[in-house]
Design a protein around this motif. Sequence first.
Motif, mmCIF file in Angstrom:
data_model
loop_
_atom_site.group_PDB
_atom_site.id
_atom_site.type_symbol
_atom_site.label_atom_id
_atom_site.label_comp_id
_atom_site.label_asym_id
_atom_site.label_seq_id
_atom_site.Cartn_x
_atom_site.Cartn_y
_atom_site.Cartn_z
ATOM 1 N N THR A 118 16.268 -163.941 -33.895
ATOM 2 C CA THR A 118 15.966 -162.472 -33.103
ATOM 3 C C THR A 118 16.079 -162.561 -32.632
ATOM 4 O O THR A 118 17.455 -162.261 -32.214
ATOM 5 C CB THR A 118 14.604 -164.221 -32.437
ATOM 6 O OG1 THR A 118 14.636 -165.003 -32.959
ATOM 7 C CG2 THR A 118 14.100 -162.800 -31.612
ATOM 8 N N TYR A 119 15.977 -160.848 -32.625
ATOM 9 C CA TYR A 119 16.362 -159.524 -32.504
ATOM 10 C C TYR A 119 15.837 -159.478 -30.525
ATOM 11 O O TYR A 119 15.030 -160.468 -29.958
ATOM 12 C CB TYR A 119 14.990 -157.884 -33.005
ATOM 13 C CG TYR A 119 15.724 -156.788 -32.857
ATOM 14 C CD1 TYR A 119 17.544 -156.953 -32.597
ATOM 15 C CD2 TYR A 119 14.788 -156.045 -32.830
ATOM 16 C CE1 TYR A 119 17.173 -155.779 -32.365
ATOM 17 C CE2 TYR A 119 15.034 -154.178 -32.357
ATOM 18 C CZ TYR A 119 16.532 -154.410 -32.323
ATOM 19 O OH TYR A 119 17.160 -153.137 -32.069
ATOM 20 N N ILE A 120 16.738 -159.275 -30.267
ATOM 21 C CA ILE A 120 17.147 -158.953 -28.688
ATOM 22 C C ILE A 120 15.677 -158.966 -28.354
ATOM 23 O O ILE A 120 15.438 -158.854 -27.018
ATOM 24 C CB ILE A 120 18.200 -158.129 -28.241
ATOM 25 C CG1 ILE A 120 18.452 -159.121 -26.759
ATOM 26 C CG2 ILE A 120 17.522 -157.198 -28.551
ATOM 27 C CD1 ILE A 120 19.678 -158.575 -26.224
ATOM 28 N N ASN A 121 15.417 -157.477 -28.940
ATOM 29 C CA ASN A 121 13.515 -156.726 -27.920
ATOM 30 C C ASN A 121 12.489 -157.853 -28.234
ATOM 31 O O ASN A 121 11.950 -158.181 -29.297
ATOM 32 C CB ASN A 121 12.966 -155.490 -29.344
ATOM 33 C CG ASN A 121 14.068 -154.065 -29.240
ATOM 34 O OD1 ASN A 121 15.501 -154.621 -29.173
ATOM 35 N ND2 ASN A 121 14.121 -153.043 -28.811
ATOM 36 N N CYS A 122 12.963 -159.491 -27.568
ATOM 37 C CA CYS A 122 12.030 -159.729 -27.765
ATOM 38 C C CYS A 122 12.016 -160.884 -25.893
ATOM 39 O O CYS A 122 12.605 -160.516 -25.527
ATOM 40 C CB CYS A 122 11.727 -161.326 -28.551
ATOM 41 S SG CYS A 122 13.323 -162.178 -28.236
ATOM 42 N N ASN A 159 10.546 -153.715 -39.710
ATOM 43 C CA ASN A 159 11.789 -152.634 -40.409
ATOM 44 C C ASN A 159 13.593 -153.457 -39.695
ATOM 45 O O ASN A 159 13.709 -152.633 -41.233
ATOM 46 C CB ASN A 159 11.848 -150.972 -39.545
ATOM 47 C CG ASN A 159 10.718 -150.762 -39.842
ATOM 48 O OD1 ASN A 159 9.601 -151.530 -41.141
ATOM 49 N ND2 ASN A 159 9.665 -150.456 -38.856
ATOM 50 N N LEU A 160 13.833 -153.464 -39.492
ATOM 51 C CA LEU A 160 15.476 -154.010 -39.076
ATOM 52 C C LEU A 160 15.693 -154.868 -39.964
ATOM 53 O O LEU A 160 15.952 -154.760 -40.847
ATOM 54 C CB LEU A 160 15.615 -154.249 -37.505
ATOM 55 C CG LEU A 160 17.125 -154.982 -37.324
ATOM 56 C CD1 LEU A 160 17.867 -153.691 -37.768
ATOM 57 C CD2 LEU A 160 17.235 -155.710 -35.907
ATOM 58 N N PRO A 176 5.832 -160.196 -38.421
ATOM 59 C CA PRO A 176 5.457 -158.338 -38.834
ATOM 60 C C PRO A 176 4.923 -156.914 -37.277
ATOM 61 O O PRO A 176 4.309 -156.734 -36.923
ATOM 62 C CB PRO A 176 4.123 -158.824 -39.149
ATOM 63 C CG PRO A 176 3.593 -159.849 -38.514
ATOM 64 C CD PRO A 176 5.168 -160.629 -38.109
ATOM 65 N N GLY A 177 6.526 -157.247 -36.913
ATOM 66 C CA GLY A 177 6.504 -156.241 -35.771
ATOM 67 C C GLY A 177 6.596 -155.090 -35.840
ATOM 68 O O GLY A 177 7.920 -154.652 -36.130
ATOM 69 N N VAL A 178 5.999 -154.197 -35.246
ATOM 70 C CA VAL A 178 6.723 -152.934 -34.983
ATOM 71 C C VAL A 178 7.505 -152.201 -33.591
ATOM 72 O O VAL A 178 6.832 -152.754 -32.945
ATOM 73 C CB VAL A 178 6.531 -151.957 -36.066
ATOM 74 C CG1 VAL A 178 5.871 -152.249 -37.626
ATOM 75 C CG2 VAL A 178 5.367 -151.669 -35.226
ATOM 76 N N CYS A 179 7.763 -150.790 -33.764
ATOM 77 C CA CYS A 179 8.451 -150.190 -32.349
ATOM 78 C C CYS A 179 7.562 -148.957 -32.522
ATOM 79 O O CYS A 179 7.409 -148.344 -33.378
ATOM 80 C CB CYS A 179 9.808 -149.961 -32.178
ATOM 81 S SG CYS A 179 10.237 -148.512 -31.211
ATOM 82 N N ALA A 204 19.525 -141.998 -38.002
ATOM 83 C CA ALA A 204 18.550 -143.102 -37.342
ATOM 84 C C ALA A 204 18.610 -145.035 -37.450
ATOM 85 O O ALA A 204 20.106 -145.160 -37.685
ATOM 86 C CB ALA A 204 17.483 -143.291 -39.100
ATOM 87 N N HIS A 205 17.957 -145.124 -36.327
ATOM 88 C CA HIS A 205 18.059 -146.057 -35.328
ATOM 89 C C HIS A 205 17.133 -146.684 -36.840
ATOM 90 O O HIS A 205 16.019 -146.796 -37.239
ATOM 91 C CB HIS A 205 17.153 -146.512 -34.622
ATOM 92 C CG HIS A 205 17.357 -147.702 -33.620
ATOM 93 N ND1 HIS A 205 16.934 -148.676 -34.122
ATOM 94 C CD2 HIS A 205 18.165 -147.630 -32.642
ATOM 95 C CE1 HIS A 205 16.831 -149.767 -33.166
ATOM 96 N NE2 HIS A 205 17.729 -148.984 -32.401
ATOM 97 N N PRO A 206 17.405 -148.755 -36.688
ATOM 98 C CA PRO A 206 17.547 -148.852 -37.947
ATOM 99 C C PRO A 206 16.060 -149.483 -37.982
ATOM 100 O O PRO A 206 15.242 -150.373 -38.401
ATOM 101 C CB PRO A 206 18.814 -150.642 -38.049
ATOM 102 C CG PRO A 206 18.509 -150.575 -36.598
ATOM 103 C CD PRO A 206 18.403 -149.066 -36.326
ATOM 104 N N GLU A 207 15.683 -149.043 -36.532
ATOM 105 C CA GLU A 207 13.677 -149.799 -36.137
ATOM 106 C C GLU A 207 12.471 -148.481 -37.085
ATOM 107 O O GLU A 207 11.822 -149.203 -37.028
ATOM 108 C CB GLU A 207 13.547 -149.406 -34.188
ATOM 109 C CG GLU A 207 13.970 -150.886 -33.740
ATOM 110 C CD GLU A 207 14.166 -151.068 -32.537
ATOM 111 O OE1 GLU A 207 13.052 -150.497 -32.269
ATOM 112 O OE2 GLU A 207 14.250 -151.432 -31.885
ATOM 113 N N CYS A 208 13.332 -147.977 -37.186
ATOM 114 C CA CYS A 208 12.204 -146.746 -37.894
ATOM 115 C C CYS A 208 12.029 -147.474 -39.361
ATOM 116 O O CYS A 208 12.639 -147.957 -40.309
ATOM 117 C CB CYS A 208 13.650 -144.939 -38.515
ATOM 118 S SG CYS A 208 13.672 -144.511 -37.195
#
Length: 339
Positions: A118-122, A159-160, A176-179, A204-208
Motif C-alpha cells: 500500500t502506497y503511503i498516501n493512505c 497510476n503508480l 482504483p484510486g488517483v491523485c 514526471a511523478h509516477p502518480e501521473c
Amino acid sequence: MTVQTQDLKGLDLRAEIDRLRKERNAVILAHYYQKPEIQDLADFVGDSLDLSKKAAATDADVIAFCGVRFMAETAKILSPQKIVVLPDMDAGCSLEDSCPPEQFAAFRAAHPDHVALTYINCSTEVKALSDVIVTSSSAEKILAQIPKEQKIIFGPDKNLGGYLARKTGRDLLLWPGVCIVHEAFSETELLKLQLQHPGAPIAAHPECPPYILDHADYVGSTSGILAFANELPGDTLIVATEPHIIHQMEKAAPLKNFIGAPGADGNCNCNICPYMALNTLEKLYLALRDLTPRVEIEEGLRLRAKKSLDRMLEMASGTVGLGDLGPMKAIGGDPQKGD
C-alpha cells in the motif's frame, strides 16, 4: 478550520512563528508542495516519510507538519511521544479519500491469497490493514523481494501501481484510486509545450496517468525529480507534478528554466493541490500557539500501522529520501535506486 485573520493583523508572523518554535521546542516540517513562504521557514523540506523520520530523530517536543493529514499521522506513528499538529485538519488527500478503510478491509477479505502493498498516501487505518507500506521508489525494491508467484494487491494509486506493473512485469491487483493533482495534466497541452521547448526533457511523478508518463524522460518521486533537475545538463526542464516543487528547483539551480506542465486549458491552476494550499502562515502560527489541531492515534491502531511501515523500512531502508524510481530514459546515465 476557520482562521479569523483580522485578529492577527499587525503580527510579524515569521517572527512569531520563530518565537513559538523556540518556546515549544518545535520542529517545522514542510512538504515540497507547500507554498514557498512555508518552505522557506521550515526546519526540513522534503518528502513525507523522510520528513517524519527526520522529525523522529530530533529532540523536539512538538512537530508542526505543513502537509496533509496522512503525513502528519505518519509522523505521529513514528513519534508517539511528541505532540503533532497540522495547521489545517481539513488538509486531506484524494488518494486517502479514494480508499475508505472499511472498503479496503472488504477488498482484502475478498482476496485472502493476496498480500497488500500500500502506497503511503493512505490513512492510518488502511496502513494497519496492509502488509507493507511503500513509497514511490521503495515499491520496486520491495516488489523484487516478493516471490513471483505471490499475488499482490496494490493501492490506493492505480497510476503508480500500473507504472510499476509495466516496469517490472508483475501482475498487480490495483485499487482504483488517483491523485486529483496528477490526473489534471493534459497530454495535448504537454505536447504543445514540448513544441515550444524542443529538446527540453520532462520529469514526471509516477502518480501521473500513463499518457503523461509515456512522454517522460524521468519518472520519480518529488525528491528524485529535484535531484534530476539539479543534475540536468541542459537549461530547461518541464515538470509534471505539483508546481510548488519548482521553488526548490529555482533555489538550487537559479540559472535553469523550470516549466510546470499545463492542465486542460494550457494555463489553469488545476494542478495545484487544494489540500496542501489549506496550510497558511496564519494557521501555522495558531497551531504552534494553541498546540491544536493535534493528531491523535489510538495506540493499538498506531502499532498495527507501524508494523507495515517497519516492514518497508526493513526491506528498503536505503531508499528513504533519495527519490529515484526509474532510469533516465532519454538523458542517459545510471539509474539511482531510491525513495
